[in-house]
Design a protein around this motif. Structure first.
Motif, mmCIF file in Angstrom:
data_model
loop_
_atom_site.group_PDB
_atom_site.id
_atom_site.type_symbol
_atom_site.label_atom_id
_atom_site.label_comp_id
_atom_site.label_asym_id
_atom_site.label_seq_id
_atom_site.Cartn_x
_atom_site.Cartn_y
_atom_site.Cartn_z
ATOM 1 N N ASN A 142 0.863 -1.181 0.000
ATOM 2 C CA ASN A 142 0.000 0.000 0.000
ATOM 3 C C ASN A 142 0.900 1.231 0.000
ATOM 4 O OD1 ASN A 142 -2.509 -1.514 0.314
ATOM 5 N ND2 ASN A 142 -1.717 -1.992 2.335
ATOM 6 N N ILE A 143 0.746 2.077 -1.002
ATOM 7 C CA ILE A 143 1.643 3.211 -1.180
ATOM 8 C C ILE A 143 0.929 4.527 -0.912
ATOM 9 C CG2 ILE A 143 3.265 4.336 -2.744
ATOM 10 C CD1 ILE A 143 3.918 1.413 -2.110
ATOM 11 N N LEU A 144 1.551 5.364 -0.094
ATOM 12 C CA LEU A 144 0.980 6.660 0.243
ATOM 13 C C LEU A 144 1.670 7.742 -0.581
ATOM 14 C CD1 LEU A 144 0.106 7.817 3.836
ATOM 15 C CD2 LEU A 144 0.896 9.410 2.106
ATOM 16 N N LEU A 145 0.886 8.527 -1.303
ATOM 17 C CA LEU A 145 1.404 9.615 -2.123
ATOM 18 C C LEU A 145 1.048 10.962 -1.501
ATOM 19 C CD1 LEU A 145 0.486 8.454 -5.758
ATOM 20 C CD2 LEU A 145 2.580 8.036 -4.488
ATOM 21 N N ASP A 146 2.064 11.747 -1.182
ATOM 22 C CA ASP A 146 1.901 13.103 -0.660
ATOM 23 C C ASP A 146 2.086 14.044 -1.847
ATOM 24 O OD1 ASP A 146 2.260 15.609 0.445
ATOM 25 O OD2 ASP A 146 4.002 15.085 1.659
ATOM 26 N N ILE A 147 0.986 14.358 -2.536
ATOM 27 C CA ILE A 147 1.072 15.124 -3.782
ATOM 28 C C ILE A 147 -0.018 16.195 -3.853
ATOM 29 C CG2 ILE A 147 2.164 13.268 -5.102
ATOM 30 C CD1 ILE A 147 -0.525 12.456 -6.172
ATOM 31 N N ASP A 148 0.116 17.108 -4.805
ATOM 32 C CA ASP A 148 -0.873 18.182 -4.929
ATOM 33 C C ASP A 148 -2.046 17.733 -5.808
ATOM 34 O OD1 ASP A 148 0.134 18.416 -7.586
ATOM 35 O OD2 ASP A 148 -0.327 20.559 -7.581
ATOM 36 N N TRP A 149 -3.026 18.599 -5.969
ATOM 37 C CA TRP A 149 -4.261 18.238 -6.689
ATOM 38 C C TRP A 149 -4.006 17.901 -8.159
ATOM 39 C CZ3 TRP A 149 -5.979 20.839 -10.975
ATOM 40 C CH2 TRP A 149 -5.447 22.104 -11.201
ATOM 41 N N GLN A 150 -2.995 18.540 -8.759
ATOM 42 C CA GLN A 150 -2.692 18.257 -10.161
ATOM 43 C C GLN A 150 -2.231 16.807 -10.328
ATOM 44 O OE1 GLN A 150 -0.405 21.731 -12.103
ATOM 45 N NE2 GLN A 150 -0.039 22.019 -9.913
ATOM 46 N N GLY A 151 -1.305 16.398 -9.447
ATOM 47 C CA GLY A 151 -0.814 15.034 -9.480
ATOM 48 C C GLY A 151 -1.890 14.040 -9.116
ATOM 49 N N ALA A 152 -2.714 14.399 -8.134
ATOM 50 C CA ALA A 152 -3.795 13.511 -7.689
ATOM 51 C C ALA A 152 -4.776 13.243 -8.822
ATOM 52 C CB ALA A 152 -4.526 14.133 -6.503
ATOM 53 N N ARG A 153 -5.058 14.258 -9.610
ATOM 54 C CA ARG A 153 -5.979 14.099 -10.737
ATOM 55 C C ARG A 153 -5.411 13.117 -11.765
ATOM 56 N NH1 ARG A 153 -8.079 19.443 -13.715
ATOM 57 N NH2 ARG A 153 -9.436 19.571 -11.865
ATOM 58 N N GLN A 154 -4.115 13.209 -12.013
ATOM 59 C CA GLN A 154 -3.459 12.296 -12.956
ATOM 60 C C GLN A 154 -3.475 10.856 -12.440
ATOM 61 O OE1 GLN A 154 0.466 13.823 -14.365
ATOM 62 N NE2 GLN A 154 -0.197 15.766 -13.486
ATOM 63 N N VAL A 155 -3.210 10.702 -11.135
ATOM 64 C CA VAL A 155 -3.194 9.362 -10.533
ATOM 65 C C VAL A 155 -4.571 8.728 -10.607
ATOM 66 C CG1 VAL A 155 -2.910 8.064 -8.382
ATOM 67 C CG2 VAL A 155 -1.245 9.812 -9.004
ATOM 68 N N ARG A 156 -5.610 9.489 -10.275
ATOM 69 C CA ARG A 156 -6.967 8.947 -10.320
ATOM 70 C C ARG A 156 -7.348 8.520 -11.736
ATOM 71 N NH1 ARG A 156 -7.973 13.356 -6.954
ATOM 72 N NH2 ARG A 156 -8.941 14.484 -8.692
ATOM 73 N N LYS A 157 -6.862 9.259 -12.721
ATOM 74 C CA LYS A 157 -7.170 8.948 -14.115
ATOM 75 C C LYS A 157 -6.491 7.647 -14.551
ATOM 76 C CE LYS A 157 -7.093 10.950 -18.762
ATOM 77 N NZ LYS A 157 -6.732 12.145 -19.578
ATOM 78 N N LYS A 158 -5.240 7.451 -14.112
ATOM 79 C CA LYS A 158 -4.460 6.288 -14.540
ATOM 80 C C LYS A 158 -4.665 5.060 -13.653
ATOM 81 C CE LYS A 158 -0.725 9.073 -16.520
ATOM 82 N NZ LYS A 158 0.708 9.434 -16.423
ATOM 83 N N LYS A 159 -4.953 5.302 -12.360
ATOM 84 C CA LYS A 159 -5.057 4.197 -11.403
ATOM 85 C C LYS A 159 -6.371 4.268 -10.618
ATOM 86 C CE LYS A 159 -0.752 2.554 -11.884
ATOM 87 N NZ LYS A 159 -0.444 1.157 -12.307
ATOM 88 N N ALA A 160 -7.456 4.512 -11.316
ATOM 89 C CA ALA A 160 -8.750 4.742 -10.657
ATOM 90 C C ALA A 160 -9.157 3.607 -9.728
ATOM 91 C CB ALA A 160 -9.828 4.974 -11.710
ATOM 92 N N THR A 161 -8.928 2.364 -10.136
ATOM 93 C CA THR A 161 -9.377 1.228 -9.325
ATOM 94 C C THR A 161 -8.451 0.937 -8.150
ATOM 95 O OG1 THR A 161 -8.213 -0.362 -10.744
ATOM 96 C CG2 THR A 161 -10.518 0.154 -11.288
ATOM 97 N N ASP A 162 -7.285 1.567 -8.132
ATOM 98 C CA ASP A 162 -6.308 1.320 -7.067
ATOM 99 C C ASP A 162 -6.227 2.450 -6.049
ATOM 100 O OD1 ASP A 162 -5.385 -1.117 -8.168
ATOM 101 O OD2 ASP A 162 -4.088 -0.051 -9.560
ATOM 102 N N THR A 163 -6.948 3.541 -6.305
ATOM 103 C CA THR A 163 -6.702 4.774 -5.554
ATOM 104 C C THR A 163 -7.791 5.175 -4.572
ATOM 105 O OG1 THR A 163 -5.402 5.619 -7.420
ATOM 106 C CG2 THR A 163 -6.143 7.225 -5.808
#
Length: 209
Positions: free
Chosen positions: A109-130
């Protein structure tokens, strides 16, 4: 809440790991919260981002961040190295896609300390994991007070406050929002969110209160 319950959930998870994304405006406490959530018992690791900014006096390379040059960072963008990357306060930040993918496949389980721009990209690419959580300050007044304690330049603080208002506008893009009025209580709220996490047979992460 019993920590044992959290331990049981994370240790026994046999499928892919979960990406826990935490964002907040500067001064709201996300970095402190992220570090306190990291635990071997809970199988949570903190992702170490690449950044082009200079290290602060208390920061260690490859522990707090991978400190790199802008030229190196831009090369990595061209190589499609990043799961997410963004420019924040004139510096670049990014997360290694290969590193995250490998750890998730091993059940970490990986914790990402990132801003909203990065979070939006992560949700788009890893929606089922996030699972995404936005940390809010109790008020803008309190946020400014916190920044004033940390920074001596009023111009710097005012600049951060201007940015903070824009960042806070994105809180409703996240699965959850938690107010950090008291650090211990805020951590308790986040751990409750993680404790009640459920997943379908398809592997998609679902959170319900």
């Amino acid at each position: 809440m019993r920590i044992a319950h959290l331990n049981k959930f994370f240790v026994k998870r046999k499928k892919r790991g979960v990406l826990i994304v935490i964002s907040s405006p500067s001064g709201a406490g996300k970095t402190t919260i992220a570090k306190k959530l990291v635990s071997k018992k809970l199988n949570i690791e903190l992702s170490v981002s690449l950044t082009t900014r200079k290290p602060r006096s208390n920061e260690i390379n490859k522990v707090d961040y991978h400190f790199v040059s802008k030229k190196f960072f831009q090369t990595k963008i061209k190589q499609k190295h990043f799961l997410e990357h963004a420019k924040v306060f004139d510096n670049f930040y990014g997360t290694s896609q290969k590193e995250i993918t490998n750890k998730l496949s091993k059940g970490k389980n990986i914790l990402l300390d990132i801003d909203w721009q990065g979070a939006r990209q992560v949700r788009k690419k890893k929606a089922t994991d996030t699972v995404s959580i936005f940390i809010l300050p109790p008020s803008l007044k309190v946020l400014k007070q916190r920044l004033m304690k940390r920074e001596s330049s009023l111009a710097f603080v005012n600049n951060r406050m201007s940015k903070a208002k824009k960042e806070i506008a994105h809180w409703n893009e996240y699965d959850y929002a938690v107010v950090n009025k008291d650090l211990k209580q805020c951590l308790k709220e986040i751990k409750k969110i993680l404790e009640i996490q459920k997943h379908k047979s398809s592997g998609k992460t679902i959170l319900k209160f």
